[in-house]
Design an enzyme around this catalytic site. Structure first.
Site, PDB file in Angstrom:
ATOM      1  N   GLU A  87      60.600 -48.006 -11.459  1.00 41.62           N
ATOM      2  CA  GLU A  87      60.709 -49.297 -11.107  1.00 41.62           C
ATOM      3  C   GLU A  87      60.240 -50.378 -11.993  1.00 41.62           C
ATOM      4  OE1 GLU A  87      59.832 -50.096  -6.627  1.00 41.62           O
ATOM      5  OE2 GLU A  87      58.574 -48.189  -7.353  1.00 41.62           O
ATOM      6  N   SER A 145      61.700 -47.754  -4.177  1.00 36.69           N
ATOM      7  CA  SER A 145      62.827 -48.145  -4.529  1.00 36.69           C
ATOM      8  C   SER A 145      63.904 -46.874  -4.101  1.00 36.69           C
ATOM      9  CB  SER A 145      63.155 -48.300  -5.932  1.00 36.69           C
ATOM     10  OG  SER A 145      62.366 -49.600  -6.369  1.00 36.69           O
ATOM     11  N   SER A 170      64.749 -61.600  -4.184  1.00 38.34           N
ATOM     12  CA  SER A 170      63.918 -60.481  -3.201  1.00 38.34           C
ATOM     13  C   SER A 170      63.407 -61.229  -1.900  1.00 38.34           C
ATOM     14  CB  SER A 170      62.626 -60.099  -4.028  1.00 38.34           C
ATOM     15  OG  SER A 170      62.985 -59.591  -5.311  1.00 38.34           O
TER      16      SER A 170
END
Ligand code: ADP
Ligand code: MG
Ligand code: MG
Length: 343
Positions: free
Chosen positions: A13, A181, A316
């Site tokens: 990530e 993720s 986000s």
């Protein structure tokens, strides 16, 4: 106050961390003296020149900016914001370094970070705290390369396929335990895919979680605080594609989010209560995003996971949930830095 914002890191990530940090840099108030450090995928630390506004690959790899003594460097700051996701960032390791350097830092500490990052361990703790999670099995790749399932009573079996079929049925999700993720996370619908997918997951981690697949609505809650928690409303993820993969999270413009989620008030209250319980169950600090599944067939609600350094880009879910709760991103960063200093 001198703040060090760290980004990048050695996990899959890496790039998400740089996007998150860039957003934090943009919103952090001028009253702070902010410096940035980047960790490469190989684990080398660099100071990032403040003139660099876009964090495109390798733009900060200037040899003169190399940080040779990380420990000494950390000591020159009042507070550290490790804006790192996944391995070596969200798993208690950088937190351990910051503890040893005796620097206050934002977010969860060593044990809570490590626990939340490890899907197998987290599941055991959630179960102890009476928080519902999806039915699952725990597989382990031994040092001799054999994969075994370790049952709750600690007995083991090598007959993975039978155990999965009997205990969970198909489809299942097979996930590397310490990942994020959706890396090393697979949906398996056919019996013959169980072992190959298990093998793939084992490239990412020797511990693997096998979970009954839920036909789910995905719901997320933001938590902010140390003792007295601000728990946001419930947000909903509408992934494009079969499930919320790496691509649908970060690349697919057709994945979308919605706050509040289209669920009943009772369901939302139940989820918020369990988010708070889960945060206390891991002994969390600062912030977390708690992710739930609502089973579209049975109506059951399960906690899926807690992320202790959730994505922090301007699109986000975590900063959006907090904004919805009346805390804009600048104030949110302020609060996180304050919470770091409280310990
Ligand atoms: P990560 O930490 O990588 O985000 P998750 O456990 O959240 O790992 O899994 C990633 C995604 O995979 C979830 O957001 C969801 O879309 C899907 N998923 C994971 N486990 C299940 C499950 N048991 N049932 C249905 N979907 C699942
Ligand atoms: Mg996660
Ligand atoms: Mg997730």
């Amino acid at each position: 106050m001198k703040v060090l914002l760290i980004c990048g890191g050695q996990s899959s990530e890496h790039i998400i961390s740089r996007m998150s940090a860039s957003n934090i840099r943009k919103h952090i108030k001028d009253s702070y003296e902010v410096k940035m450090a980047g960790i490469t995928k190989e684990g080398i630390w660099y100071q990032i020149n403040d003139q660099i506004k876009d964090y495109a690959e390798d733009c900060w790899l200037d040899e003169s900016q190399l940080i040779t003594n990380v420990f000494e460097y950390l000591k020159s700051f009042d507070v550290v914001f490790p804006c790192l996701h996944g391995l070596y960032g969200e798993d208690g390791t950088i937190q351990g370094l910051l503890e040893m350097a005796d620097r206050p830092y934002t977010g969860c500490r060593v044990a809570d970070s490590a626990l939340a990052m490890d899907k197998v361990l987290a599941k055991k703790v959630f179960t102890l705290a009476n928080i519902p999670t999806t039915p699952s099995l725990f597989a382990y790749k031994r040092y001799d390369g054999k994969v075994v399932i370790i049952r709750d009573d600690q007995t083991q079996t090598e007959d993975i396929v039978s155990e999965v079929k009997e205990t969970l049925g198909l489809p299942v999700f097979i996930k590397a335990s310490r990942s994020g993720s959706s890396v090393g996370c697979y949906k398996v619908t056919k019996e013959e895919d169980i072992l190959p997918r298990l093998k793939e997951a084992s490239y990412y981690d020797s511990k693997i979680l096998i979970e009954k697949a839920i036909q789910a609505t995905e719901l997320e809650v933001g938590v902010l605080g140390n003792d007295d928690l601000l728990v946001s409303r419930v947000g909903q993820i509408m992934p494009h594609g079969e499930f919320y993969t790496f691509e649908s999270k970060y690349e697919d413009k057709q994945s979308s989010t919605c706050i509040p989620a289209g669920i009943t008030d009772e369901q939302a209250e139940y989820i918020r209560e369990n988010a708070k319980k889960a945060f206390h169950a891991i002994d969390g600090h600062g912030l977390a995003r708690c992710d739930f599944f609502l089973d579209n067939v049975t109506g059951d609600i399960y906690l899926n996971e807690i992320n202790t350094m959730p994505g922090f880009t301007d699109i986000s879910m975590y900063p959006m949930l907090l904004k919805d709760a009346g805390v804009d991103t600048s104030d949110l960063i302020d609060r996180l830095l304050d919470l770091a200093k409280q310990r």
